[in-house]
Design a protein around this motif. Structure first.
Motif, PDB file in Angstrom:
ATOM      1  N   ALA A  48       0.828  -1.208   0.000  1.00  0.00           N
ATOM      2  CA  ALA A  48       0.000   0.000   0.000  1.00  0.00           C
ATOM      3  C   ALA A  48       0.863   1.259   0.000  1.00  0.00           C
ATOM      4  O   ALA A  48       0.528   2.258  -0.648  1.00  0.00           O
ATOM      5  CB  ALA A  48      -0.918  -0.013   1.220  1.00  0.00           C
ATOM      6  N   ARG A  49       1.989   1.205   0.718  1.00  0.00           N
ATOM      7  CA  ARG A  49       2.878   2.377   0.775  1.00  0.00           C
ATOM      8  C   ARG A  49       3.464   2.699  -0.601  1.00  0.00           C
ATOM      9  O   ARG A  49       3.511   3.868  -1.015  1.00  0.00           O
ATOM     10  CB  ARG A  49       4.011   2.120   1.766  1.00  0.00           C
ATOM     11  CG  ARG A  49       4.986   3.296   1.918  1.00  0.00           C
ATOM     12  CD  ARG A  49       6.023   3.014   2.972  1.00  0.00           C
ATOM     13  NE  ARG A  49       6.926   1.956   2.576  1.00  0.00           N
ATOM     14  CZ  ARG A  49       8.021   2.155   1.815  1.00  0.00           C
ATOM     15  NH1 ARG A  49       8.308   3.371   1.368  1.00  0.00           N
ATOM     16  NH2 ARG A  49       8.813   1.154   1.521  1.00  0.00           N
ATOM     17  N   PHE A  50       3.882   1.676  -1.328  1.00  0.00           N
ATOM     18  CA  PHE A  50       4.445   1.915  -2.657  1.00  0.00           C
ATOM     19  C   PHE A  50       3.404   2.478  -3.606  1.00  0.00           C
ATOM     20  O   PHE A  50       3.697   3.355  -4.419  1.00  0.00           O
ATOM     21  CB  PHE A  50       5.031   0.617  -3.229  1.00  0.00           C
ATOM     22  CG  PHE A  50       6.463   0.387  -2.852  1.00  0.00           C
ATOM     23  CD1 PHE A  50       7.478   1.059  -3.496  1.00  0.00           C
ATOM     24  CD2 PHE A  50       6.788  -0.477  -1.829  1.00  0.00           C
ATOM     25  CE1 PHE A  50       8.793   0.861  -3.149  1.00  0.00           C
ATOM     26  CE2 PHE A  50       8.099  -0.692  -1.468  1.00  0.00           C
ATOM     27  CZ  PHE A  50       9.121  -0.021  -2.128  1.00  0.00           C
ATOM     28  N   MET A  51       2.167   1.984  -3.486  1.00  0.00           N
ATOM     29  CA  MET A  51       1.101   2.505  -4.340  1.00  0.00           C
ATOM     30  C   MET A  51       0.797   3.960  -3.986  1.00  0.00           C
ATOM     31  O   MET A  51       0.531   4.787  -4.860  1.00  0.00           O
ATOM     32  CB  MET A  51      -0.149   1.648  -4.208  1.00  0.00           C
ATOM     33  CG  MET A  51       0.035   0.236  -4.721  1.00  0.00           C
ATOM     34  SD  MET A  51      -1.490  -0.728  -4.791  1.00  0.00           S
ATOM     35  CE  MET A  51      -2.249  -0.056  -6.247  1.00  0.00           C
ATOM     36  N   ALA A  52       0.853   4.284  -2.690  1.00  0.00           N
ATOM     37  CA  ALA A  52       0.591   5.659  -2.258  1.00  0.00           C
ATOM     38  C   ALA A  52       1.722   6.585  -2.678  1.00  0.00           C
ATOM     39  O   ALA A  52       1.487   7.714  -3.112  1.00  0.00           O
ATOM     40  CB  ALA A  52       0.422   5.701  -0.741  1.00  0.00           C
ATOM     41  N   GLU A  53       2.967   6.125  -2.582  1.00  0.00           N
ATOM     42  CA  GLU A  53       4.107   6.948  -2.999  1.00  0.00           C
ATOM     43  C   GLU A  53       4.089   7.177  -4.493  1.00  0.00           C
ATOM     44  O   GLU A  53       4.383   8.259  -4.981  1.00  0.00           O
ATOM     45  CB  GLU A  53       5.422   6.266  -2.593  1.00  0.00           C
ATOM     46  CG  GLU A  53       5.703   6.322  -1.100  1.00  0.00           C
ATOM     47  CD  GLU A  53       7.014   5.630  -0.755  1.00  0.00           C
ATOM     48  OE1 GLU A  53       7.628   5.033  -1.670  1.00  0.00           O
ATOM     49  OE2 GLU A  53       7.405   5.698   0.426  1.00  0.00           O
TER      50      GLU A  53
END
Length: 780
Positions: free
Chosen positions: A487-492
């Motif tokens: 989820a963090r990579f998608m948000a970044e």
């Protein structure tokens, strides 16, 4: 000078003979040109057949190329399905064949198709559903259903019989239980030499009465089906009327007049003219019908045809054609000028209908081209004004773009460094188990005040914890970490000028990918062994490890002490400074708690090494002391307050002890033998810390070697499944921008010379006009 009556009579007789001679001369000339035209058409037909067969490799091996009429027919099929599913209707031209039951409607169509392709019955309703017949020219006389690869050779009687059986079977299958007719269309194509190119739809015959065996709504259903086809403003209505019965008995003419009151797209056909001429006392009645004077129905053209030999059945198409030509050549209707030569025979009818059909096609396509151009301009203008810097990507193109972005984001998981994985795993695992370690292992053991009992209690509790809870907690942490990193990579990635139109799709892909991912729990047993071995080890090899354990213990105890002080603060309320500066007051319960706290703190000062629990006599003493100061307090409240105060007192002492143990590594190396300082609690925290490091390393290996790759595979499968599900894409990629791009992609961008369609149509119309021009010689 005056002449005698006898002289005038002889002169009138002489003039009449000359007129009769001229009429006979004209008729002979007309018949001469008719035979000449028939001979030329026959030669032309043979030549065309030779040309069409030039590249033919045999009836079983030939390649069938799609002609313009075939493609046009396929468009009608698609639109027909679309109409059925979405309750809309296209306005593309087709020839709609309507007529009263048994008026010869199907026979006319067979004469145009040049084959007996429809099932027959004596007075029985045979056409039970619309039959769309696509006629086109070809080297072989064949028929084929749109959903079947079988080809019926119409020159063979067994194939004709099989085709009729198949049509009848399809009709009966299309009719629902309890019904007599169906609106489901059967699509059939017929090719053959000399066949005029057009699309005809044969409809069930209109009836005036529902007979035994029919559904009660049959009449209304037929009317509804007929109206649905005729209300198309570009449909050519081929109105068939039985010439052998009184015109007043016909129902279909009134129906056609309602749908096309000005007769701008209706062609009237009178069948069974041979029987009509034979039975009618006044042949001029046929002339009135053909001239459109007997009843108010108007039409573009009027035709008289013969499609059978009286009551005979089973005769061939060629024999009927010969009979029809012979009849009209000898008929007084043509001889006396009641009918014109271009108004008779199914051949002339076929040419006229085809000519009218292609003219209508050309006009409707040109109109549609203008509509498309205007629609395209409006859509492009809206796009330029609202999305000037964006490409016109439709839903499928947007999905492919989002798919690539998501795959890039998932691949980024494999680029996460081992150090990052281990640091975050270690941190999250300690957050998850720290409460259990402190509350259920460290505090119960430390409060025993005996080193031997401490070590025994710690070993037992660590073993129980490792056997039952720790491995499962560790896998939960690893699984949650993988989800959060994904989820963090998608948000970044979203922050890097990502299109927010993909948010809903990406969230769905993420959720579905996580849902499908099943963590490989086969490593659970091996992880338990690793953790057990790590916690069994007490061998601190150097001073830096000792110092790291002390720092870890100190940070943990300080965090717990801070939490405890916060709880006590909430219990007793604001102190005197906060009350003075912030105008805050204690509640009655907080006042009692504060008085209890003060009394218990005096007890702790007197007994610094007090145990974790108050004795009953101590509770009684505290209660009486408080009552002496006018404070009524419950014993449960005293014990609850004591728990938090003792916890704070113990943690403060533990931190002081931790500070003393900073120099205790020397005593540890001597196993605390004859030592004034024992630091078994530091060893416990070192064991916990080492277990965290080893567990994080083990989980990181499982993540990078197995789980991340499986997550990538799951996400790819989810994207592939979503890509094949148009409903899912429509739900996840939405908005005016998407709909606008979809509309733009469906609207033709260029319309050169009224589009290629119009060019092909004009070419067909030109070819047809060459044949029609020959016919005009006779009309002149």
């Amino acid at each position: 000078s005056p002449t005698s009556p006898q002289h005038d009579f002889h002169k009138f007789s002489s003039d009449k003979e000359k007129v009769d001679q001229l009429q006979e001369e004209l008729l002979r000339t007309q018949l001469k040109y008719q035979r000449m035209l028939e001979r030329l058409e026959k030669e032309n037909k043979e030549l065309r057949k030779v040309v069409l067969q030039k590249d033919d490799k045999g009836i079983h091996q030939r390649k069938v190329k799609k002609s313009l009429i075939d493609m046009y027919s396929e468009v009608l099929d698609v639109l027909s399905d679309y109409d059925a599913n979405y309750n809309t209707q296209d306005h593309l031209p087709r020839v709609v064949v309507v007529g009263d039951q048994s008026a010869g409607k199907t026979s006319v169509l067979e004469m145009i198709a040049q084959a007996r392709i429809f099932p027959r019955g004596s007075g029985e309703m045979m056409t039970r559903s619309p039959v769309k017949v696509t006629l086109s020219e070809g080297p072989h006389h064949v028929a084929m259903f749109k959903d079947s690869g079988r080809e019926f050779d119409l020159t063979k009687e067994e194939d004709l019989a099989a085709l009729r059986r198949e049509i009848e079977l399809r009709m009966r299958k299309s009719v629902k239980e309890g019904q007599t007719v169906s609106s489901e269309t059967i699509s059939l194509s017929v090719k053959g030499p000399g066949i005029q190119r057009m699309v005809l739809v044969d409809l069930p015959g209109v009836i005036s009465t529902v007979t035994t065996g029919m559904a009660s709504d049959t009449k209304d259903t037929i009317f509804s089906i007929s109206k649905a086809y005729m209300q198309n403003p570009n449909a050519i209505i081929l109105c068939i009327q039985d010439g052998s019965v009184d015109a007043e008995r016909s129902i279909v003419t009134d129906l056609v007049s309602q749908m096309d009151p000005h007769g701008k797209r209706t062609i009237f056909v009178l069948t069974k003219v041979d029987l009509a001429e034979k039975n009618l006392a006044s042949p001029s009645r046929i002339q009135q019908i053909i001239e459109g004077k007997l009843f108010p129905m108007k039409a573009l053209g009027y035709f008289a045809v013969v499609t059978g030999k009286g009551n005979l059945s089973g005769e061939s198409i060629d024999s009927i054609k010969d009979y029809e030509e012979e009849f009209f050549q000898s008929s007084r209707l043509l001889r006396d000028g009641m009918l014109k030569a271009h108004q008779v025979t199914t051949k002339n009818l076929s040419l006229a209908v085809s000519d009218c059909f292609w003219k209508m096609v050309r006009e409707s396509v040109e109109q549609q081209a203008d509509v498309f151009k205007a629609s395209r301009f409006n859509l492009e203008t809206e796009w330029k004004n609202n999305y000037p810097r964006l490409r016109e990507l439709d839903r499928n193109e947007l999905f492919e773009k989002a798919k690539n972005e998501i795959l890039d984001e998932v691949i980024s998981l494999s680029q996460v460094t081992p150090q990052h994985w281990e640091a975050i795993l270690q941190k999250k695992l300690w957050e998850r188990v720290s409460t259990h370690v402190i509350e259920n292992i460290y505090l119960p053991a430390a409060q025993t005040m005996d080193s031997g009992t401490f070590n025994t209690t710690v070993d037992i509790k660590l073993k129980q914890w490792t056997d039952k809870q720790l491995p499962h907690k560790a896998l939960e942490v690893a699984w949650e970490t993988l989800q959060e990193e994904f989820a963090r990579f998608m948000a970044e990635y979203k922050g890097k000028d990502q299109d927010d139109i993909f948010d809903k799709l990406k969230e769905a892909v993420k959720d579905e990918g996580i849902k499908r991912h099943k963590w490989n729990e086969r490593a659970l047993d091996s992880l338990r062994v690793i953790q057990h071995n790590a916690l069994e080890d007490r061998s601190i090899t150097d001073k830096p490890q000792w110092d790291a354990a002390i720092q870890f213990m100190e940070e943990t105890l300080q965090s717990r002490l801070k939490d405890t002080e916060s709880v006590i603060k909430d219990m007793v309320g604001p102190n005197w400074k906060q009350r003075w500066l912030n105008w805050q007051n204690r509640t009655p319960d907080q006042h009692i708690r504060n008085e209890t706290k003060n009394e218990l703190e005096r007890l702790l000062k007197l007994h610094d090494d007090h145990t974790a629990y108050l004795a009953n006599d101590e509770v009684t003493t505290v209660r009486k002391n408080l009552e002496g100061r006018g404070v009524e307090v419950d014993p449960v409240l005293i014990k609850d307050t004591w728990h938090q105060l003792y916890r704070r007192h113990f943690l403060q002492k533990a931190l002081s002890h931790c500070n003393l143990c900073k120099r205790g590594f020397y005593y540890y190396q001597r196993h605390f033998v004859d030592a004034e300082l024992e630091c078994n609690d530091v060893v416990l925290f070192w064991r916990i810390q080492r277990m965290l490091v080893i567990t994080a390393n083990t989980l990181r290996q499982q993540l990078t070697n197995t789980e991340v790759r499986r997550m990538e595979k799951n996400v790819k499968e989810v994207l592939d499944d979503f890509g094949e599900d148009m409903e899912k894409k429509t739900h996840l990629i939405t908005g005016r921008r998407v709909q606008l791009a979809e509309d733009l992609s469906k609207t033709p961008k260029h319309f050169h010379s009224r589009t290629l369609w119009t060019q092909n149509i004009q070419l067909n119309v030109k070819l047809l006009s060459n044949l029609v021009s020959k016919r005009t010689v006779l009309q002149i």
